[in-house]
Design a protein around this motif. Structure first.
Motif, PDB file in Angstrom:
ATOM      1  N   GLY A 108       0.973  -0.944  -0.446  1.00 42.93           N
ATOM      2  CA  GLY A 108      -0.171   0.177   0.356  1.00 42.93           C
ATOM      3  C   GLY A 108       1.143   1.085   0.119  1.00 42.93           C
ATOM      4  N   ILE A 109       2.079   1.531   0.051  1.00 43.45           N
ATOM      5  CA  ILE A 109       3.018   2.666   0.130  1.00 43.45           C
ATOM      6  C   ILE A 109       3.799   2.458  -1.789  1.00 43.45           C
ATOM      7  N   ASP A 110       3.362   4.001  -1.908  1.00 43.35           N
ATOM      8  CA  ASP A 110       3.519   3.893  -3.715  1.00 43.35           C
ATOM      9  C   ASP A 110       4.610   4.205  -3.515  1.00 43.35           C
ATOM     10  N   VAL A 111       5.450   3.561  -4.543  1.00 40.97           N
ATOM     11  CA  VAL A 111       7.433   3.268  -4.831  1.00 40.97           C
ATOM     12  C   VAL A 111       7.255   4.929  -4.699  1.00 40.97           C
ATOM     13  N   ALA A 112       6.952   5.397  -5.234  1.00 44.82           N
ATOM     14  CA  ALA A 112       7.055   7.039  -5.555  1.00 44.82           C
ATOM     15  C   ALA A 112       7.054   8.074  -3.919  1.00 44.82           C
ATOM     16  N   VAL A 113       6.538   6.939  -3.071  1.00 48.31           N
ATOM     17  CA  VAL A 113       5.719   7.983  -1.781  1.00 48.31           C
ATOM     18  C   VAL A 113       7.823   7.635  -1.061  1.00 48.31           C
ATOM     19  N   LEU A 114       8.049   6.484  -1.580  1.00 49.22           N
ATOM     20  CA  LEU A 114       9.421   6.232   0.001  1.00 49.22           C
ATOM     21  C   LEU A 114      10.986   6.801  -1.641  1.00 49.22           C
ATOM     22  N   VAL A 115      10.389   7.137  -2.588  1.00 46.27           N
ATOM     23  CA  VAL A 115      12.229   7.633  -3.684  1.00 46.27           C
ATOM     24  C   VAL A 115      11.488   9.152  -3.048  1.00 46.27           C
ATOM     25  N   ASP A 116      10.538   9.395  -3.583  1.00 45.69           N
ATOM     26  CA  ASP A 116      10.865  11.039  -2.816  1.00 45.69           C
ATOM     27  C   ASP A 116      11.370  11.511  -1.021  1.00 45.69           C
ATOM     28  N   THR A 117      10.858  10.325  -0.574  1.00 44.27           N
ATOM     29  CA  THR A 117      11.378  11.199   0.745  1.00 44.27           C
ATOM     30  C   THR A 117      12.570  10.662   1.003  1.00 44.27           C
ATOM     31  N   VAL A 118      13.431   9.768   0.816  1.00 46.75           N
ATOM     32  CA  VAL A 118      14.958   8.907   0.638  1.00 46.75           C
ATOM     33  C   VAL A 118      15.259  10.829   0.234  1.00 46.75           C
ATOM     34  N   GLU A 119      14.993  10.661  -1.110  1.00 46.76           N
ATOM     35  CA  GLU A 119      15.596  12.057  -1.161  1.00 46.76           C
ATOM     36  C   GLU A 119      15.415  13.714  -1.260  1.00 46.76           C
ATOM     37  N   ALA A 120      14.323  14.387  -0.249  1.00 49.89           N
ATOM     38  CA  ALA A 120      13.543  14.655   0.374  1.00 49.89           C
ATOM     39  C   ALA A 120      15.229  14.807   1.659  1.00 49.89           C
ATOM     40  N   LEU A 121      15.157  13.637   2.162  1.00 48.24           N
ATOM     41  CA  LEU A 121      16.154  13.745   3.581  1.00 48.24           C
ATOM     42  C   LEU A 121      17.494  14.025   2.895  1.00 48.24           C
TER      43      LEU A 121
ATOM     44  N   ARG B   8      -9.353   8.582   9.906  1.00 50.51           N
ATOM     45  CA  ARG B   8      -9.514   7.059  10.755  1.00 50.51           C
ATOM     46  C   ARG B   8     -10.656   7.932  11.326  1.00 50.51           C
ATOM     47  N   GLY B   9     -11.025   9.500  11.183  1.00 50.18           N
ATOM     48  CA  GLY B   9     -12.069   9.892  10.653  1.00 50.18           C
ATOM     49  C   GLY B   9     -13.435   9.497  10.120  1.00 50.18           C
ATOM     50  N   ALA B  10     -13.061   8.914   9.370  1.00 55.00           N
ATOM     51  CA  ALA B  10     -13.827   9.029   8.088  1.00 55.00           C
ATOM     52  C   ALA B  10     -14.470   6.999   8.430  1.00 55.00           C
ATOM     53  N   GLY B  11     -13.403   6.789   9.777  1.00 51.83           N
ATOM     54  CA  GLY B  11     -13.900   5.513  10.040  1.00 51.83           C
ATOM     55  C   GLY B  11     -13.299   4.243   8.579  1.00 51.83           C
ATOM     56  N   ALA B  12     -12.304   4.131   8.129  1.00 59.49           N
ATOM     57  CA  ALA B  12     -11.034   3.210   7.674  1.00 59.49           C
ATOM     58  C   ALA B  12     -10.255   2.744   8.589  1.00 59.49           C
ATOM     59  N   ARG B  13      -9.949   1.415   7.784  1.00 58.25           N
ATOM     60  CA  ARG B  13      -9.064   0.725   9.073  1.00 58.25           C
ATOM     61  C   ARG B  13      -8.491  -0.017   7.741  1.00 58.25           C
ATOM     62  N   PHE B  14      -7.629  -0.233   6.382  1.00 57.59           N
ATOM     63  CA  PHE B  14      -7.031  -0.550   6.028  1.00 57.59           C
ATOM     64  C   PHE B  14      -6.688   1.029   4.770  1.00 57.59           C
ATOM     65  N   ILE B  15      -5.574   1.309   4.381  1.00 54.49           N
ATOM     66  CA  ILE B  15      -4.613   2.463   3.961  1.00 54.49           C
ATOM     67  C   ILE B  15      -4.055   2.575   2.599  1.00 54.49           C
ATOM     68  N   ARG B  16      -3.542   3.335   1.576  1.00 54.54           N
ATOM     69  CA  ARG B  16      -2.735   3.188   0.832  1.00 54.54           C
ATOM     70  C   ARG B  16      -2.171   4.791   0.868  1.00 54.54           C
ATOM     71  N   LEU B  17      -1.133   5.120   0.619  1.00 54.83           N
ATOM     72  CA  LEU B  17      -0.263   6.166   0.379  1.00 54.83           C
ATOM     73  C   LEU B  17      -0.142   5.977  -0.779  1.00 54.83           C
ATOM     74  N   VAL B  18      -0.231   7.490  -2.059  1.00 57.88           N
ATOM     75  CA  VAL B  18       0.270   7.286  -3.359  1.00 57.88           C
ATOM     76  C   VAL B  18       1.011   9.031  -3.077  1.00 57.88           C
ATOM     77  N   LYS B  19       1.436   9.196  -4.324  1.00 63.12           N
ATOM     78  CA  LYS B  19       1.821  10.281  -4.251  1.00 63.12           C
ATOM     79  C   LYS B  19       1.273  11.119  -5.619  1.00 63.12           C
ATOM     80  N   GLU B  20       0.398  12.183  -4.850  1.00 58.95           N
ATOM     81  CA  GLU B  20      -0.102  13.241  -6.132  1.00 58.95           C
ATOM     82  C   GLU B  20       0.811  14.535  -5.870  1.00 58.95           C
ATOM     83  N   GLN B  21       0.950  14.868  -7.471  1.00 59.75           N
ATOM     84  CA  GLN B  21       1.758  16.268  -7.221  1.00 59.75           C
ATOM     85  C   GLN B  21       2.873  15.994  -6.347  1.00 59.75           C
ATOM     86  N   ASP B  22       3.109  17.001  -5.580  1.00 58.15           N
ATOM     87  CA  ASP B  22       3.713  17.172  -4.937  1.00 58.15           C
ATOM     88  C   ASP B  22       2.900  16.637  -2.825  1.00 58.15           C
TER      89      ASP B  22
END
Length: 388
Positions: free
Chosen positions: A311-324, A351-365
């Protein structure tokens, strides 16, 4: 045979005394038989025999001692690597050294005195905690001391007790009390360089003679079953450079590292008592990406949310590592802060919407957190099939 002749001779000269000795020996033999066979009334039996299985407990303690005396270095390293990211080579070296030192117990010294050095946030403290749980199967076998609290010479009394007549002399010091109550443990001296040099020197007897003296009553507390681990950030950058450029054997590298620590105000007599120095490398590349993913999972769990499979978009990890980039002087702490700033608001909304499972996607910045109803329904189906 000698005892029989003695009794016969004594019977000829003092028959009454001989009879008393024989009767006493018989009574002692009968008492020993009754005690070992657990035939005494419950009120006078050994408490373990009365309330538990004493023989079984003795076998369990013997098996545990034998297990620690014959550590499987490869198995220990494998289990610790599953919990500590980015320090595989160091973990292998530590496991090998522990295997040797547990096998050589009984030398009236601690099992080992290790120093973990390197940049902040590279897992030094975390590894020491993991070792305590993997070796002793209980986190209570870790005695943690933040050495930054002992920056004054007089603060040693907080660890080793105060002499009679001084404030606090009625109670044991924190270190002596911990080892008195749990002697087979890891003693973690975190950020050791921040303690006063006089506090450093109070550890010399513990490492060299196998005991420490409680100042309040003069009692000797054994350190022969303990593993002392010092962590330090002193000269961390220089030590990392030494390790990266070193081409010789490990003994030569250890001497160079100790020389750097000497320049960082470590006393020579303290360094000479350290058995081995282990260098922790800065987190880079995939190791840093692993830490980012684990921090995302940990932070989501605080909000009762789970990351969907993949559920974690590859772009999220790559961008976070590069930003660090090279700004990870704080190691895992910097990663945790960077991740928290990016996703906390999205986690609150999910959590407020009652979700239990989530995904992280990169959307622009920005990082967008989306619900994963398919994962949730699949989870419910699995639970239903399991219960049926």
């Amino acid at each position: 045979m000698g005892t029989v002749l003695f009794v016969v001779t004594l019977h000829q000269t003092a028959p009454l005394l001989a009879k008393v000795i024989v009767l006493s020996a018989c009574a002692l033999a009968v008492g020993q038989f009754l005690y070992r066979g657990q035939y005494f009334p419950r009120v006078i039996m050994d408490v373990l025999s009365r309330l538990s299985d004493k023989a079984g407990l003795e076998r369990a303690f013997e098996a545990r001692a034998k297990k620690l005396a014959t550590i499987n270095a490869e198995d220990l390293a494998r289990r610790v690597k599953a919990r500590v990211v980015g320090q595989d080579e160091t973990i292998d070296q530590i496991a090998i050294q522990l295997r040797r030192r547990f096998a050589a117990q009984g030398r009236n010294r601690p099992i080992a005195v290790f120093c973990f050095t390197g940049a902040p946030g590279t897992g030094k403290t975390h590894l020491a905690k993991a070792l305590a749980e993997e070796l002793f199967e209980d986190r209570n076998h870790l005695h943690f001391f933040d050495m930054s609290q002992y920056g004054q010479a007089f603060s040693a009394s907080g660890l080793f007790g105060s002499p009679k007549g001084y404030v606090g002399s009625q109670s044991y010091g924190a270190l002596t009390a911990a080892l008195r109550d749990m002697s087979n443990a890891i003693v973690l001296l975190d950020e050791f360089e921040k303690a006063h040099p006089e506090v450093h020197k109070r550890f010399l007897a513990a490492w060299n003679d196998g005991f420490i003296t409680e100042a309040s009553d003069g009692a000797r507390v054994s350190t022969s079953q303990a593993i002392f681990i010092l962590t330090t950030n002193a000269a961390g950058r220089r030590i990392s450079e030494i390790a990266q450029n070193h081409k010789g054997d490990r003994a030569e590298l250890t001497q160079q590292v100790k020389s750097a620590m000497l320049d960082a105000q470590f006393a020579p007599e303290v360094l000479s008592r350290i058995d081995d120095v282990f260098i922790f490398n800065p987190l880079r590349g995939l190791d840093l990406a692993r830490v980012v993913a684990l921090e995302i999972e940990r932070l989501a769990a605080q909000y009762d949310l789970k990351i969907a499979e993949g559920g974690i978009d590859v772009a999220v990890l790559v961008d976070t590592v590069e930003a660090l980039g090279d700004r990870v002087d704080g190691g895992v702490r910097d990663v945790a802060r960077a991740v928290e700033h990016q996703i906390t608001d999205g986690l609150l909304d999910a959590r407020g919407a009652g979700a239990r499972f989530i995904r992280l996607v990169k959307e622009q910045d920005r990082v967008k957190i989306v619900h994963d109803p398919l994962e949730a329904s699949g989870h419910l189906k699995d639970s239903a099939s399991t219960s049926s």
